[in-house]
Design a protein around this motif. Structure first.
Motif, PDB file in Angstrom:
ATOM      1  N   GLY A   1       0.818  -1.207   0.000  1.00 48.38           N
ATOM      2  CA  GLY A   1       0.000   0.000   0.000  1.00 48.38           C
ATOM      3  C   GLY A   1       0.849   1.252   0.000  1.00 48.38           C
ATOM      4  N   LEU A   2       1.918   1.258   0.809  1.00 45.79           N
ATOM      5  CA  LEU A   2       2.820   2.405   0.819  1.00 45.79           C
ATOM      6  C   LEU A   2       3.557   2.522  -0.502  1.00 45.79           C
ATOM      7  N   LEU A   3       3.973   1.395  -1.076  1.00 47.90           N
ATOM      8  CA  LEU A   3       4.640   1.427  -2.379  1.00 47.90           C
ATOM      9  C   LEU A   3       3.712   1.973  -3.456  1.00 47.90           C
ATOM     10  N   ALA A   4       2.467   1.530  -3.462  1.00 46.16           N
ATOM     11  CA  ALA A   4       1.518   2.032  -4.461  1.00 46.16           C
ATOM     12  C   ALA A   4       1.297   3.532  -4.298  1.00 46.16           C
ATOM     13  N   ALA A   5       1.221   4.008  -3.060  1.00 44.76           N
ATOM     14  CA  ALA A   5       1.045   5.443  -2.838  1.00 44.76           C
ATOM     15  C   ALA A   5       2.249   6.227  -3.335  1.00 44.76           C
ATOM     16  N   LYS A   6       3.432   5.724  -3.088  1.00 50.84           N
ATOM     17  CA  LYS A   6       4.633   6.411  -3.544  1.00 50.84           C
ATOM     18  C   LYS A   6       4.718   6.406  -5.070  1.00 50.84           C
ATOM     19  N   LEU A   7       4.382   5.282  -5.688  1.00 48.28           N
ATOM     20  CA  LEU A   7       4.408   5.226  -7.150  1.00 48.28           C
ATOM     21  C   LEU A   7       3.367   6.169  -7.748  1.00 48.28           C
ATOM     22  N   LEU A   8       2.205   6.253  -7.130  1.00 46.41           N
ATOM     23  CA  LEU A   8       1.159   7.139  -7.642  1.00 46.41           C
ATOM     24  C   LEU A   8       1.568   8.605  -7.523  1.00 46.41           C
ATOM     25  N   VAL A   9       2.099   8.994  -6.363  1.00 44.71           N
ATOM     26  CA  VAL A   9       2.527  10.380  -6.183  1.00 44.71           C
ATOM     27  C   VAL A   9       3.714  10.692  -7.089  1.00 44.71           C
ATOM     28  N   ALA A  10       4.637   9.741  -7.232  1.00 47.01           N
ATOM     29  CA  ALA A  10       5.777   9.953  -8.126  1.00 47.01           C
ATOM     30  C   ALA A  10       5.321  10.090  -9.570  1.00 47.01           C
ATOM     31  N   SER A  11       4.301   9.303  -9.966  1.00 46.85           N
ATOM     32  CA  SER A  11       3.775   9.414 -11.332  1.00 46.85           C
ATOM     33  C   SER A  11       3.153  10.783 -11.567  1.00 46.85           C
ATOM     34  N   ALA A  12       2.347  11.246 -10.625  1.00 45.18           N
ATOM     35  CA  ALA A  12       1.728  12.561 -10.778  1.00 45.18           C
ATOM     36  C   ALA A  12       2.782  13.664 -10.831  1.00 45.18           C
ATOM     37  N   THR A  13       3.785  13.563  -9.975  1.00 45.22           N
ATOM     38  CA  THR A  13       4.854  14.565  -9.982  1.00 45.22           C
ATOM     39  C   THR A  13       5.623  14.546 -11.299  1.00 45.22           C
ATOM     40  N   ALA A  14       5.942  13.342 -11.781  1.00 45.27           N
ATOM     41  CA  ALA A  14       6.677  13.230 -13.041  1.00 45.27           C
ATOM     42  C   ALA A  14       5.845  13.732 -14.214  1.00 45.27           C
ATOM     43  N   LEU A  15       4.545  13.458 -14.207  1.00 46.14           N
ATOM     44  CA  LEU A  15       3.673  13.935 -15.290  1.00 46.14           C
ATOM     45  C   LEU A  15       3.625  15.459 -15.325  1.00 46.14           C
ATOM     46  N   VAL A  16       3.459  16.070 -14.164  1.00 47.56           N
ATOM     47  CA  VAL A  16       3.452  17.536 -14.108  1.00 47.56           C
ATOM     48  C   VAL A  16       4.794  18.094 -14.560  1.00 47.56           C
ATOM     49  N   LEU A  17       5.876  17.454 -14.120  1.00 44.18           N
ATOM     50  CA  LEU A  17       7.202  17.922 -14.503  1.00 44.18           C
ATOM     51  C   LEU A  17       7.423  17.786 -16.008  1.00 44.18           C
ATOM     52  N   ALA A  18       6.950  16.695 -16.607  1.00 42.09           N
ATOM     53  CA  ALA A  18       7.118  16.506 -18.046  1.00 42.09           C
ATOM     54  C   ALA A  18       6.357  17.560 -18.838  1.00 42.09           C
ATOM     55  N   VAL A  19       5.122  17.828 -18.442  1.00 35.99           N
ATOM     56  CA  VAL A  19       4.319  18.836 -19.155  1.00 35.99           C
ATOM     57  C   VAL A  19       4.913  20.225 -18.987  1.00 35.99           C
ATOM     58  N   LEU A  20       5.321  20.573 -17.762  1.00 41.53           N
ATOM     59  CA  LEU A  20       5.904  21.887 -17.531  1.00 41.53           C
ATOM     60  C   LEU A  20       7.213  22.070 -18.276  1.00 41.53           C
ATOM     61  N   THR A  21       8.005  21.005 -18.360  1.00 44.05           N
ATOM     62  CA  THR A  21       9.279  21.111 -19.070  1.00 44.05           C
ATOM     63  C   THR A  21       9.073  21.428 -20.543  1.00 44.05           C
ATOM     64  N   VAL A  22       8.185  20.697 -21.212  1.00 39.57           N
ATOM     65  CA  VAL A  22       7.921  20.956 -22.631  1.00 39.57           C
ATOM     66  C   VAL A  22       7.325  22.349 -22.811  1.00 39.57           C
ATOM     67  N   GLY A  23       6.397  22.735 -21.944  1.00 40.35           N
ATOM     68  CA  GLY A  23       5.800  24.059 -22.059  1.00 40.35           C
ATOM     69  C   GLY A  23       6.811  25.181 -21.884  1.00 40.35           C
ATOM     70  N   CYS A  24       7.696  25.038 -20.880  1.00 37.94           N
ATOM     71  CA  CYS A  24       8.714  26.067 -20.669  1.00 37.94           C
ATOM     72  C   CYS A  24       9.698  26.124 -21.833  1.00 37.94           C
ATOM     73  N   ASP A  25      10.092  24.967 -22.338  1.00 34.97           N
ATOM     74  CA  ASP A  25      11.028  24.949 -23.468  1.00 34.97           C
ATOM     75  C   ASP A  25      10.414  25.612 -24.699  1.00 34.97           C
ATOM     76  N   ILE A  26       9.149  25.296 -25.000  1.00 31.86           N
ATOM     77  CA  ILE A  26       8.493  25.909 -26.164  1.00 31.86           C
ATOM     78  C   ILE A  26       8.369  27.415 -25.981  1.00 31.86           C
ATOM     79  N   GLU A  27       8.032  27.856 -24.770  1.00 34.53           N
ATOM     80  CA  GLU A  27       7.878  29.288 -24.528  1.00 34.53           C
ATOM     81  C   GLU A  27       9.210  30.022 -24.666  1.00 34.53           C
TER      82      GLU A  27
END
Length: 686
Positions: free
Chosen positions: A526-552
């Protein structure tokens, strides 16, 4: 109540065990002190009781061993050493995170902060707290889940007299409501003043288990402390007068110009000095410790009223007097009477009640209720077994060493059949926490600024790299948008996501938030799943922000031409998101497997450096050439009739996995997940 039976630590090479066959009880509604000098085995005994260290024996908390309690933090509140937590986390954030771990409402954090008087410091960082505030926070962590039992290791170590009285007042209030309090201390004065029962350890063995009154009667007694430049002459006169009057008086030369007079009063000693014209620099009533090792403990020779004004001298030879026909010798140290405290005037005053909270209300925890105990568990009325130490009234007295059981030789090997069975082994078991893993992980990740600073650094580095690559040229457009030069194994965003994933577990083992429960972070799915879920959300936000900042940034510097979105943006987006999320997962799994942030980041970097060349070499072989058109054939065979264009997304995923980096990352994640699950199963089997 607590029932510790046969606690024995594992042998340490050629040394004897730190704790050897220790058995005692700590009753509900009372404060029990585990007394012993440094190295006596007090902390080891607590670790064995809490199943934090391997050994033998068993400990019942209200009739159940700790590994049989569903939620240990709700039964036992623990404070051992410093408060475990990230130094950059706030006081309130740390407690709210522990609330999620213990499964209690978040408002409980504010309640305990008010009880311990830390409301004004709730926004302070843990690393900035003083020693006294750290102890208050530790007590708040222990009281967070409203446990019945409190186990504290040297709770007043390093505190001032005022802070110590406040702390012991809180513990007394908890015991008055029916709770059980067990604390360790190396100061007999402190044990006699604060505890209802004193359990004495020496060299890992039980030497006394007494009520506080018996402890005071058999080990503590009053004396008169005298300092005079003519100490030798005064000692001889006191000895002569005692023999003439046939009174039992002992005069001990402590060294230098200090004397300790037992069996007399300040008035009698002062009159003797006055009659013979002897100058006296100090004349005060004290309480002496006549237990084992008192002669070598010189640090307790000064009263609280003399701290900073007098220096303890090494124990010298003892001057003896005739005590009813026999010669006696004493080597005392200071300890006040139980339940009393020495004020600046030298009088004995009762300890204050529990201190009021900032709101003016006293601390009143919920009433404790007893729980049914199993039929095979020992009952409260059972007496000590034959393996236990001395019972009440059998404590060590003046001139008496350890008990015969603890100090006697071990039986020969030939009589091993006559010995009782060894107590059951103590295994270190993982704690079933946190009870609310997702909420706990969110508060852990957002409670410190490490994630935000790392993300900001990644965005800045990625934007600068994209500008430099565009200026140099020779970089494909899709790699330019994510700032991924061919010379680097991974783009900055992927490395940042891997670092954040590694911190998710690595930060726990450097600053374990769950150590107040049972130890390091458990391997729970359960703790592993929570960490993977939060890490996925963080990585997704980071990926989108990175492409957006680079394009801008590319649009601002070079215009619209380099900021255009590629035509095949779908599978490129899937590939980019999969890479960043996969790196975050690899960091989480590797850090949880190897219990190190560095190992987690190393596992992320090893994917493109070690695994990608191997995957490319395998894919270039003749046996896998037919897999080149796998995405197209998969779409033709299986995806032709999928509704809403679902075949496009699955084809993008297949195309990503078919790439060398995607295949290597998938292989790495599979291996790490399998290893993590294997270690989880093995720990549960143990």
């Amino acid at each position: 109540m607590i029932q510790a039976i046969g606690l024995t630590s594992d042998p340490r090479k050629q040394l004897p065990p730190a704790v050897d066959d220790v058995s005692f009880e700590a009753c509900a509604g009372r404060v029990t002190a585990l007394l012993g000098a440094s190295g006596a085995g007090k902390t080891t005994a607590l670790r064995l009781m809490l199943e934090l260290q391997r050994g033998r024996g068993i400990t019942y908390f209200r009739g159940r061993p700790l590994h049989r309690i569903a939620h240990p933090s709700r039964e036992v509140g623990v404070l051992m050493g410093e408060v475990p937590g990230h130094p950059a986390r706030t006081v309130r954030g740390h407690l709210r995170m522990l609330c999620a771990a213990a499964g209690v409402p978040a408002r409980r954090a504010d309640e305990v902060l008010e009880v311990v008087g830390l409301v004004s410091l709730r926004d302070e960082r843990l690393g900035t707290l003083s020693r006294g505030m750290d102890r208050r926070l530790g007590l708040a962590c222990a009281l967070l889940a409203d446990p019945h039992t409190l186990v504290l290791d040297e709770p007043a170590d390093g505190l001032s007299t005022r802070e110590s009285r406040w702390l012991y007042g809180m513990l007394r209030a908890h015991a008055a409501q029916g709770g059980t309090v067990l604390l360790t201390t190396a100061d007999p004065k402190e044990a006699a003043r604060t505890a209802d029962r004193v359990v004495t350890l020496e060299r890992g063995r039980l030497v006394a288990d007494q009520e506080a009154a018996d402890f005071s009667r058999t080990r503590l007694r009053p004396r008169v402390a005298v300092r005079s430049p003519h100490a030798s002459r005064l000692a001889a006169l006191l000895t002569k007068e005692a023999r003439t009057a046939q009174r039992s008086v002992e005069v001990v030369r402590e060294g230098g110009n200090r004397l300790s007079v037992y069996g007399s009063t300040c008035a009698a000693v002062g009159e003797t000095a006055y009659r013979h014209g002897i100058l006296v620099h100090q004349l005060a009533d004290e309480i002496g410790d006549m237990g084992p090792g008192a002669a070598t403990d010189v640090s307790h020779l000064v009263t609280e009223s003399q701290i900073g004004a007098a220096q303890s001298a090494p124990v010298g030879e003892a001057i003896t007097t005739r005590d009813r026909g026999r010669e006696t010798t004493a080597s005392p140290a200071l300890v006040p009477a139980p339940g009393k405290a020495v004020d600046t005037a030298g009088d004995l005053t009762a300890l204050p009640d529990a201190p009021p909270t900032p709101g003016g209300k006293p601390y009143t925890p919920q009433a404790r209720t007893s729980e049914p105990r199993p039929a095979d568990a020992p009952t409260e009325g059972d007496g000590p077994t034959k393996d236990e130490g001395p019972t009440e009234g059998e404590g060590s007295t003046a001139g008496e060493g350890p008990s015969s059981r603890s100090a006697g030789p071990r039986p020969p090997a030939s009589s091993v059949d006559a010995l009782p069975d060894l107590p059951p082994p103590i295994s270190v078991r993982p704690a079933p926490s946190p009870l609310r893993p997702l909420r706990y992980e969110l508060r852990r990740a957002a409670g410190v600024g490490t994630g935000f600073l790392t993300s900001a650094a990644v965005l800045m580095v990625s934007a600068l790299t994209a500008v430099l690559l565009a200026r140099i040229g020779h970089t494909p457009h899709h790699r330019l948008l994510v700032a991924w030069p061919r010379e680097l194994p991974l783009p900055p965003a992927a490395l940042g996501a891997g670092l954040l994933g590694a911190i998710a577990f690595g930060d726990e083992f450097r600053h374990p938030a769950l150590a107040a429960d049972r130890g390091t972070v458990p391997r729970r799915l359960g703790l592993l799943a929570a960490k993977l879920l939060v890490a996925s959300a963080t990585a997704l936000v980071l990926a989108v922000l990175t492409v957006g900042c680079d394009i801008e940034v590319l649009y601002l510097v070079y215009g619209r031409e380099l900021a255009e979105v590629p035509a095949d943006w779908l599978w490129l987006s899937a590939s980019w998101i999969g890479l960043v999320v996969g790196c975050a997962w690899a960091g989480v799994l590797a850090a949880g497997l190897f219990r190190s942030t560095t190992a987690g980041l190393a596992a992320v970097v090893a994917v493109p450096i070690l695994l990608v060349p191997l995957v490319r070499k395998v894919m270039e072989g003749p046996s896998v050439r037919t897999a080149a058109g796998f995405p197209l054939r998969l779409r033709e065979v299986l995806l032709s009739q999928w509704p809403f264009g679902g075949e496009r997304y699955l084809a993008a995923v297949a195309r990503v996995v078919a790439q060398p980096v995607g295949g290597a990352l998938t292989l790495s994640l599979a291996a790490l997940l399998a290893a993590y699950l294997l270690t989880t199963v093995r720990s549960r089997v143990r």
